[in-house]
Design a protein around this motif. Structure first.
Motif, PDB file in Angstrom:
ATOM      1  N   THR A  82     -51.763 131.825 -72.541  1.00  0.00           N
ATOM      2  CA  THR A  82     -50.795 132.030 -73.622  1.00  0.00           C
ATOM      3  C   THR A  82     -49.536 132.692 -73.093  1.00  0.00           C
ATOM      4  OG1 THR A  82     -52.646 132.315 -75.164  1.00  0.00           O
ATOM      5  CG2 THR A  82     -50.474 132.981 -75.930  1.00  0.00           C
ATOM      6  N   GLU A  83     -49.698 133.688 -72.243  1.00  0.00           N
ATOM      7  CA  GLU A  83     -48.537 134.371 -71.674  1.00  0.00           C
ATOM      8  C   GLU A  83     -47.709 133.420 -70.814  1.00  0.00           C
ATOM      9  OE1 GLU A  83     -48.396 138.579 -69.671  1.00  0.00           O
ATOM     10  OE2 GLU A  83     -48.548 137.056 -68.090  1.00  0.00           O
ATOM     11  N   SER A  84     -48.367 132.548 -70.062  1.00  0.00           N
ATOM     12  CA  SER A  84     -47.655 131.588 -69.207  1.00  0.00           C
ATOM     13  C   SER A  84     -46.754 130.684 -70.043  1.00  0.00           C
ATOM     14  CB  SER A  84     -48.643 130.755 -68.399  1.00  0.00           C
ATOM     15  OG  SER A  84     -49.368 131.566 -67.491  1.00  0.00           O
ATOM     16  N   LYS A  85     -47.236 130.300 -71.215  1.00  0.00           N
ATOM     17  CA  LYS A  85     -46.427 129.465 -72.115  1.00  0.00           C
ATOM     18  C   LYS A  85     -45.176 130.221 -72.548  1.00  0.00           C
ATOM     19  CE  LYS A  85     -46.671 126.830 -76.434  1.00  0.00           C
ATOM     20  NZ  LYS A  85     -47.540 126.427 -77.582  1.00  0.00           N
ATOM     21  N   ILE A  86     -45.321 131.508 -72.795  1.00  0.00           N
ATOM     22  CA  ILE A  86     -44.176 132.327 -73.204  1.00  0.00           C
ATOM     23  C   ILE A  86     -43.187 132.476 -72.050  1.00  0.00           C
ATOM     24  CG2 ILE A  86     -43.468 134.631 -73.964  1.00  0.00           C
ATOM     25  CD1 ILE A  86     -46.222 134.865 -75.336  1.00  0.00           C
ATOM     26  N   LEU A  87     -43.694 132.808 -70.869  1.00  0.00           N
ATOM     27  CA  LEU A  87     -42.821 133.058 -69.721  1.00  0.00           C
ATOM     28  C   LEU A  87     -42.145 131.789 -69.213  1.00  0.00           C
ATOM     29  CD1 LEU A  87     -44.939 135.654 -67.690  1.00  0.00           C
ATOM     30  CD2 LEU A  87     -43.210 136.048 -69.467  1.00  0.00           C
ATOM     31  N   ALA A  88     -42.658 130.625 -69.605  1.00  0.00           N
ATOM     32  CA  ALA A  88     -42.024 129.359 -69.209  1.00  0.00           C
ATOM     33  C   ALA A  88     -40.625 129.228 -69.804  1.00  0.00           C
ATOM     34  CB  ALA A  88     -42.894 128.183 -69.639  1.00  0.00           C
ATOM     35  N   CYS A  89     -40.305 130.053 -70.804  1.00  0.00           N
ATOM     36  CA  CYS A  89     -38.975 130.018 -71.423  1.00  0.00           C
ATOM     37  C   CYS A  89     -37.924 130.703 -70.545  1.00  0.00           C
ATOM     38  CB  CYS A  89     -39.005 130.709 -72.784  1.00  0.00           C
ATOM     39  SG  CYS A  89     -40.082 129.915 -74.006  1.00  0.00           S
ATOM     40  N   ILE A  90     -38.352 131.477 -69.565  1.00  0.00           N
ATOM     41  CA  ILE A  90     -37.413 132.226 -68.732  1.00  0.00           C
ATOM     42  C   ILE A  90     -36.658 131.281 -67.796  1.00  0.00           C
ATOM     43  CG2 ILE A  90     -37.268 133.935 -66.875  1.00  0.00           C
ATOM     44  CD1 ILE A  90     -39.533 135.448 -68.227  1.00  0.00           C
ATOM     45  N   LYS A  91     -35.342 131.476 -67.724  1.00  0.00           N
ATOM     46  CA  LYS A  91     -34.499 130.631 -66.880  1.00  0.00           C
ATOM     47  C   LYS A  91     -34.142 131.302 -65.559  1.00  0.00           C
ATOM     48  CE  LYS A  91     -32.391 128.162 -70.786  1.00  0.00           C
ATOM     49  NZ  LYS A  91     -33.255 128.777 -71.812  1.00  0.00           N
ATOM     50  N   ASN A  92     -34.078 132.607 -65.524  1.00  0.00           N
ATOM     51  CA  ASN A  92     -33.750 133.316 -64.286  1.00  0.00           C
ATOM     52  C   ASN A  92     -34.940 133.325 -63.332  1.00  0.00           C
ATOM     53  OD1 ASN A  92     -31.075 133.849 -64.824  1.00  0.00           O
ATOM     54  ND2 ASN A  92     -31.449 135.900 -65.659  1.00  0.00           N
ATOM     55  N   ASP A  93     -34.698 133.813 -62.120  1.00  0.00           N
ATOM     56  CA  ASP A  93     -35.774 133.881 -61.129  1.00  0.00           C
ATOM     57  C   ASP A  93     -36.806 134.914 -61.568  1.00  0.00           C
ATOM     58  OD1 ASP A  93     -34.725 131.961 -59.446  1.00  0.00           O
ATOM     59  OD2 ASP A  93     -33.528 133.407 -58.307  1.00  0.00           O
ATOM     60  N   LEU A  94     -38.053 134.515 -61.610  1.00  0.00           N
ATOM     61  CA  LEU A  94     -39.142 135.377 -62.074  1.00  0.00           C
ATOM     62  C   LEU A  94     -40.206 135.502 -61.005  1.00  0.00           C
ATOM     63  CD1 LEU A  94     -40.893 136.849 -64.266  1.00  0.00           C
ATOM     64  CD2 LEU A  94     -41.682 134.576 -64.965  1.00  0.00           C
TER      65      LEU A  94
END
Length: 368
Positions: free
Chosen positions: A39-51
């Motif tokens: 579930t968290e991975s789905k949320i963090l997939a929205c990030i555009k900057n380097d993560l």
């Protein structure tokens, strides 16, 4: 920690459940660390900057789930002085995923770190002492061990709710590491009000107590105080996710422009349906109905007078912003600023993300 081109391998990603007589209990709850990760991975997939997402191992072998973000569009210059990183600490029952509407915006000009507090989210879930001071110290010590492991000399420290309480405690104990303290709707500052008395109009010496809480209400509160705050979510078993959806529909609304399903309420559920740990630490630190046993207003004078502190409240929050006024009175207004965000409740960062991001970005620019 040494930089790496890709996220470090995650070992033992799913924490081991208890092997006690209640070992059947987790299987009755539709949750696991793997489901939380998904579930968290789905949320963090929205990030555009380097993560870069990884576990940071502390000296005591506890692990803190950590995100660090940098702006991939910013050219690196050898002559450019490094900026002070922003470190974001979530509140009770939360996790790094709740910052999804803020991480990209705030990492445009500096590195941003966000981590799951010890005992919450995907971080280790150790036992906590029942003593309020010792529980608080365990939280704060984990933050300092995390800082050392990551290798930060100093930081702009931002804490929301419980995170604001712990960030203040950390700044008191490690003031040289905090360039600016940002407290967002912080929990645990006011002192619990004592029963007030008033003089009788006929007899100035006679006092009359304010109406007391009915005995039946006190009995219910006493029974509920025997349980951890989020025990009902776990006790609900397969009905737990529906319970979160029913009682916290606001989380779905706050992020509806990102997700048109139950992603965020599922995230809240999986964060809090795991074996309780930080929740137990919070319970040790709080009195009935959520008051802090060790109110921060009694200690805020211990912050260095020169440390800049900004207190940011939602204008519609249940947290009383008058605590911010008291902090300014105690510390002096020269280095203490109080701001209200219109049309925002307790979760200021999600209700009005543009306003929140602009305020925090301006604070960061004032540092360097």
């Amino acid at each position: 920690m040494d930089p790496a081109p890709a996220p470090a391998p995650i070992q033992n990603d799913c924490e081991t459940e208890s092997s006690s007589l209640w070992s059947w209990w987790p299987s009755w709850r539709p949750t696991s660390m793997s489901l939380l990760k998904t579930t968290e991975s789905k949320i963090l997939a929205c990030i555009k900057n380097d993560l870069w997402a990884r576990f940071v191992t502390l000296a005591n072998q506890d692990r803190i789930w950590t995100l660090s973000l940098t702006n991939k569009g910013t050219p690196k210059s050898a002559e450019q002085a490094p900026t002070t990183p922003l470190v974001m600490v979530h509140g009770f029952g939360g996790g790094v995923g709740l910052w999804i509407r803020n991480l990209d915006a705030l990492s445009r000009s500096r590195t941003v770190y966000a981590f799951d507090l010890l005992g919450f989210g995907r971080s280790s879930r150790p036992s906590f002492p029942s003593d309020a001071a010792k529980a608080e110290e365990q939280f704060v010590d984990s933050i300092e061990q995390w800082r050392q492991a990551v290798g930060l000399e100093n930081m702009i420290l931002l804490g929301h709710s419980l995170g604001g309480y712990l960030a203040t405690s950390y700044a008191i104990q490690h003031p040289s590491r905090v360039s600016h303290l940002i407290l967002v709707d912080p929990w645990g500052f006011p002192e619990r009000g004592k029963p007030e008395t008033q003089q009788s109009e006929d007899q100035s010496t006679e006092t009359v107590k304010r109406p007391t809480i009915p005995r039946w209400a006190k009995a219910i509160v006493s029974i509920l105080s025997l349980f951890n705050p989020l025990a009902v979510i776990r006790a609900a078993g397969p009905w737990g996710p529906g319970l979160v959806n029913r009682f916290r529909p606001d989380f779905k609304r706050k992020f509806k422009d990102l997700f048109d399903d139950d992603t965020m309420t599922q995230y809240i559920y999986h964060c809090n349906a795991q074996t309780p740990s930080g929740e137990i630490g919070f319970r040790a630190m709080s009195e009935t109905l959520g008051w802090a046993k060790r109110p921060m207003l009694q200690r805020v004078h211990l912050l260095p007078p020169s440390m800049p502190v900004t207190m940011l409240y939602g204008a519609r929050s249940w947290v009383d912003s008058s605590s911010g006024d008291r902090v300014a009175e105690i510390r002096g207004k020269a280095h203490t600023k109080l701001l209200l965000v219109d049309d925002a409740s307790h979760h200021v960062y999600a209700d009005q993300p543009d306003d929140f991001n602009r305020v925090v970005e301006n604070i960061c620019k004032s540092v360097d």
